[in-house]
Design a protein around this motif. Structure first.
Motif, short mmCIF file in Angstrom:
data_model
loop_
_atom_site.label_atom_id
_atom_site.label_comp_id
_atom_site.label_asym_id
_atom_site.label_seq_id
_atom_site.Cartn_x
_atom_site.Cartn_y
_atom_site.Cartn_z
N LEU A 1 35.71 -5.97 11.07
CA LEU A 1 35.94 -4.68 11.72
C LEU A 1 35.02 -4.49 12.92
O LEU A 1 35.45 -3.95 13.95
CB LEU A 1 35.74 -3.53 10.72
CG LEU A 1 36.76 -3.42 9.59
CD1 LEU A 1 36.50 -2.20 8.73
CD2 LEU A 1 38.18 -3.36 10.15
N ILE A 2 33.79 -4.97 12.82
CA ILE A 2 32.86 -4.88 13.95
C ILE A 2 33.40 -5.70 15.13
O ILE A 2 33.41 -5.26 16.27
CB ILE A 2 31.45 -5.37 13.56
CG1 ILE A 2 30.84 -4.43 12.52
CG2 ILE A 2 30.54 -5.47 14.78
CD1 ILE A 2 29.56 -4.97 11.89
N PHE B 1 36.24 -3.90 16.71
CA PHE B 1 35.75 -2.78 17.52
C PHE B 1 35.31 -3.26 18.90
O PHE B 1 35.73 -2.72 19.92
CB PHE B 1 34.58 -2.11 16.79
CG PHE B 1 34.01 -0.91 17.51
CD1 PHE B 1 32.88 -1.01 18.30
CD2 PHE B 1 34.63 0.32 17.38
CE1 PHE B 1 32.36 0.09 18.95
CE2 PHE B 1 34.11 1.44 18.04
CZ PHE B 1 32.98 1.33 18.83
N THR C 1 38.29 -4.62 21.07
CA THR C 1 39.17 -3.58 21.61
C THR C 1 38.58 -3.01 22.89
O THR C 1 39.28 -2.84 23.89
CB THR C 1 39.38 -2.46 20.58
OG1 THR C 1 39.80 -3.03 19.35
CG2 THR C 1 40.43 -1.47 21.07
N ILE C 2 37.29 -2.74 22.85
CA ILE C 2 36.64 -2.16 24.03
C ILE C 2 36.72 -3.11 25.22
O ILE C 2 37.07 -2.72 26.32
CB ILE C 2 35.18 -1.80 23.72
CG1 ILE C 2 35.13 -0.68 22.68
CG2 ILE C 2 34.44 -1.40 24.99
CD1 ILE C 2 33.72 -0.32 22.25
N ALA D 1 42.41 -7.35 20.38
CA ALA D 1 41.74 -7.25 19.09
C ALA D 1 42.48 -7.98 17.97
O ALA D 1 41.87 -8.62 17.13
CB ALA D 1 41.56 -5.78 18.71
N THR E 1 40.05 1.37 13.22
CA THR E 1 38.94 0.84 14.00
C THR E 1 39.34 0.69 15.47
O THR E 1 38.58 1.05 16.37
CB THR E 1 38.50 -0.53 13.45
OG1 THR E 1 38.21 -0.41 12.07
CG2 THR E 1 37.28 -1.04 14.19
N ILE E 2 40.55 0.16 15.70
CA ILE E 2 41.02 -0.02 17.07
C ILE E 2 41.14 1.33 17.77
O ILE E 2 40.73 1.49 18.93
CB ILE E 2 42.39 -0.76 17.08
CG1 ILE E 2 42.22 -2.19 16.58
CG2 ILE E 2 43.00 -0.74 18.48
CD1 ILE E 2 43.52 -2.95 16.43
N VAL F 1 39.56 4.13 17.02
CA VAL F 1 38.21 4.68 17.24
C VAL F 1 37.56 4.03 18.46
O VAL F 1 36.94 4.70 19.29
CB VAL F 1 37.33 4.46 15.98
CG1 VAL F 1 35.86 4.70 16.30
CG2 VAL F 1 37.78 5.38 14.86
N ALA F 2 37.74 2.71 18.59
CA ALA F 2 37.18 2.01 19.75
C ALA F 2 37.82 2.51 21.03
O ALA F 2 37.15 2.65 22.06
CB ALA F 2 37.38 0.50 19.60
#
Lengths: 207, 207, 207
Positions: free
Chosen positions: C7-8, C11, C14-15, C41, C68-69, C71-72
């Protein structure tokens, strides 16, 4: 009904893909036009089936799909002049195809117990990826990026289908309503020139 | 025999892919040449296995495939001058690789009970998709579109194999005959400059 | 720990993908930025899962990945000015993401009894393919080809993980060590301008 919807979508998509190849310098021999139509028609559905692990993949197992693609190709051969003059009709072909593929994709994902958010994305992927493959091979910017409403219309319709599905509306009605939503949104966006807001970063200097 | 045929095809394809990278500005370091050869060699077969649901994918399971690719890469290192001067020999390498991959692909599809029309297309996909991946990444128009006889030769050979297979001809003979057909068609097409008719639309005005 | 590592990595990736879209003329609307981040991602991990036959594919089954995507993406919206000014921090984001993906990919392959050489390649594929999809769609030369150390750093770390894994070192420690190796190699290569030797063919005349 989903079965015939799928074949109708394949028919429309093959034609739009085949015509896309006619203007391209290297692609407009008989094979290039057929293969471009073929890729546009089965690309998204194949990727969706591979991601769902839904084997066997539909067009490998069901000969009707290849027959539909071939019939659409023959249709393009015989009516080619008529299709070129009716470009706006062609835009509708592509829109209808994308709308059908999106809803068929969402429906198939939900049947395989995919969570609804992912089902919406998969529906979008089913619909646009054939075009993405085609545009990338033809060295064009994929349409999904160039015209933002293209994908947004599909997402709106896909979300609508998920809602109608969870409220247990008759599936055929849910399909027709959702597909119509996508078509209406797309046609309106082109007609009234709607677009998403630009995502502006504050300091645009190159790094 | 199919097992060794597959390795021979992989050997030839790796070399043709590696050499394709040498002329490209960003790709001709050791990794770029190896990775391009690798992608050309396994790209089509991997896609075919994923579409057939034929798990585990061959090169993930069988170390001999990676060994073959590496040997072909080393071969390219030591004989690079010789290979460049023998470009026509290289064209034969690529043709032989494509021919082998097509027939191996059709054979594997038929073994998995795919309908024969789809098996022919899958055989074509096995053979050319490695090159399509490579050409798209290198920002070239994929060869399958630029030289029409490329794909047509494979389709002719694939159809020949399906017929020979259904008439219960010995499989090794069917393989050799079909592979030879593809090679002969390709070489003849280049030698006599054959091409498919252009697909002309009546009114070419932009829409 | 692999679950949270994954997940990290998602994240960070994605950014980096979303920011890559901001400079591109056709992509910097909200959908284009989100979809580019999304593809970067999940692209590599999806291909890896499809090659392993590891169904269901993670992001289709586990809603946390899409969360997660998203949120990023929201993070990118609110901190966009800050991110652009911190480009070097962004390079670290991308490096960390690639390092994590590589090791998670190798680990997952070994768990599925893939031979270690293929596991290393699959780890590399997991890490860079999202970027390859993104760069190809954006009509850029994929980064993996333009900067050789990009892939070499991942391969070194992947090989390190395989060794540590076979010597039965605690898995968490093996992960951290291997990921750190990749990050250190990449940062050093950029800092000290290391590159692989060019693969020179003797006679470069066109054929």
């Amino acid at each position: 009904m989903s079965y015939w919807l799928n074949l109708i979508g394949i028919f429309f998509f093959t034609i739009s893909g085949a015509v896309a190849a006619r203007d391209k310098k290297h692609y407009h021999d008989y094979f290039g036009v057929f293969f471009t139509g073929f890729l546009t028609a089965i690309g998204g559905g194949t990727l969706r089936d591979m991601m769902l692990g839904a084997y066997p993949i539909s067009w490998l197992n069901d000969g009707n799909i290849l027959i539909t693609i071939f019939v659409a190709f023959i249709f393009t051969l015989f009516f080619k002049n008529y299709i070129v003059k009716l470009y706006r009709t062609l835009f509708l072909f592509d829109t209808v195809g994308v709308a059908i593929y999106t809803i068929v994709g969402v429906e198939k994902s939900l049947e395989m117990d995919v969570n609804p958010y992912a089902a919406v994305i998969l529906g979008l992927v089913s619909a646009v990826f054939g075009g993405v493959i085609r545009d990338t091979l033809l060295n064009e910017i994929p349409l999904i990026f160039a015209k933002e409403i293209y994908a947004t219309a599909c997402i709106i319709g896909a979300i609508a289908y998920v809602f109608l599905h969870y409220f247990k509306l008759d599936n055929n009605i849910a399909e027709i309503v959702s597909i119509s939503i996508i078509i209406i949104v797309r046609v309106s966006a082109v007609k009234y020139k709607l677009a998403l807001p630009k995502f502006e970063f504050g300091n645009e200097t190159k790094d």
